[in-house]
Design an enzyme around this catalytic site. Structure first.
Site, PDB file in Angstrom:
ATOM      1  CB  SER A  74      -1.013  -0.120   1.154  1.00 37.75           C
ATOM      2  OG  SER A  74      -1.995   0.878   1.234  1.00 37.75           O
ATOM      3  CG  ASP A  84      -5.578  -4.463  -3.826  1.00 43.43           C
ATOM      4  OD1 ASP A  84      -6.051  -3.867  -2.911  1.00 43.43           O
ATOM      5  OD2 ASP A  84      -4.324  -4.590  -4.257  1.00 43.43           O
ATOM      6  CG  HIS A 116      -5.078  -2.628   0.258  1.00 44.46           C
ATOM      7  ND1 HIS A 116      -4.426  -2.303  -0.904  1.00 44.46           N
ATOM      8  CD2 HIS A 116      -4.716  -1.651   1.098  1.00 44.46           C
ATOM      9  CE1 HIS A 116      -3.662  -1.486  -0.824  1.00 44.46           C
ATOM     10  NE2 HIS A 116      -3.590  -0.819   0.290  1.00 44.46           N
TER      11      HIS A 116
END
Length: 339
Positions: free
Chosen positions: A144, A286, A313
């Site tokens: 991320s 995601d 994610h």
């Protein structure tokens, strides 16, 4: 009879030697080479010219494969990476937890000028030096926001890297926002999306209703695919310890799109400058577009793409059966020059 005795003796000696070799290997991996007071591999590292300290923890001992983990947020914590402990040790991979400045286990200054990508890149470099990582052994894994930081680090300091792993992060925040608006938003029930947008229009982000709507309709589907009541404990601790001031300043009020300082971040055109072996990891569910992640792997000089078909994610939790074998395979392939 004599030959049988000799053969049995040889087999016994070989068996003992194999056990000793295994014991030595295990002992070597567990030996953190600590001197003085033992601290379980934890080291507080001075950053920003010694003004502050950040928390790191080393697990394992392998001179050839050392992975530094860059958590997301910004200003989340290393805690959601704790699933790595169930996979990396048995593969003999040394790795480091690291809470970035402003995160829960590190110093948390209130100077808002510190929260820039460029300063965080220099912080990673200070941490690398303190941990004595170099291009013979240093793998950088970012998830991320950590993926943004990993890419930016590589663009400036890739001469120090052996391998780069970009997990669940696109090379463009405008494209990330567009994917949220044009793909993910359309998966909401219209009435739910309308209520979310109304709260966002008023900037009423402290309204508990905002997260009440996002948790089941977005977070449980695209961030970490568990019901809230079954969310893994390390993930819950990360949420609990998130620094909301830094997170909101850089990311915005939630994972549903982006509106903070990172809103216009875009390095798509610079991906060909990354020449170290690179793995991009995407997931079908995601918050990020997996097709974009796959495209990224074709833009760097030495890229490979890993898809986690059941993941979101946080694929290190909800698609471990694809995430960890793929990441381990990449690290070992780079290590033995077969990538």
């Amino acid at each position: 009879m004599k030959n049988l005795i000799i053969s049995a003796t040889i087999l016994l000696l070989l068996s003992c030697q194999a056990k000793n070799d295994l014991k030595d290997e295990k002992t070597s991996y567990l030996d953190l080479r600590e001197t003085g007071v033992k601290s379980a591999g934890i080291k507080m590292i001075p950053v920003h010219n010694g003004a502050y300290k950040v928390w790191t923890k080393r697990i394992g001992n392998n001179p050839r494969m050392k992975v530094l983990l860059l958590h997301g947020g910004p200003a989340a914590t290393h805690e959601y990476f704790e699933s790595f402990e169930s996979f990396f040790p048995q593969e003999g991979i040394e790795f480091y937890y690291y809470d970035q400045l402003g995160s829960y286990y590190s110093d948390q200054p209130t100077d808002s000028s510190l929260w820039t990508t460029a300063r965080f890149v220099e912080e990673v470099e200070e941490v690398r030096k303190a941990l004595q990582l170099d291009n013979s052994n240093f793998y950088l894994l970012g998830n991320s926001w950590g993926g943004i930081l990993a890419m930016e680090y590589a663009l400036k300091y890739q001469q120090n890297l052996k391998g780069l792993i970009i997990c669940n992060m696109m090379a463009s925040c405008p494209d990330y926002g567009k994917y949220a608006d044009e793909v993910l938003a359309k998966q909401f029930e219209p009435s739910v999306l309308q209520e979310i947008r109304a709260i966002e229009a008023k900037k009423d982000f402290s309204n508990p209703r905002y997260m009440e709507l996002l948790m089941p309709n977005f977070y449980e589907k695209h961030l970490c695919r568990f019901p809230a009541s079954e969310m893994p404990d390390p993930v819950n601790r990360t949420f609990k310890h998130l620094n909301p001031t830094i997170y909101t300043l850089m990311q915005g009020p939630s994972e549903f799109g982006i509106s903070g300082r990172l809103e216009k971040w875009d390095i798509k055109a610079r991906l060909p400058e990354i020449t170290v072996p690179t793995l991009t990891v995407g997931a079908t569910h995601d918050t990020m577009d997996p097709k974009h992640m796959e495209w990224m792997s074709t833009q760097v000089k030495k890229g490979h793409f890993l898809l986690c078909p059941e993941g979101s994610h946080m694929s290190m939790w909800d698609d471990q059966q694809h995430f960890f074998p793929g990441v381990v395979k990449f690290i070992k392939a780079v290590d033995n020059n077969s990538f």
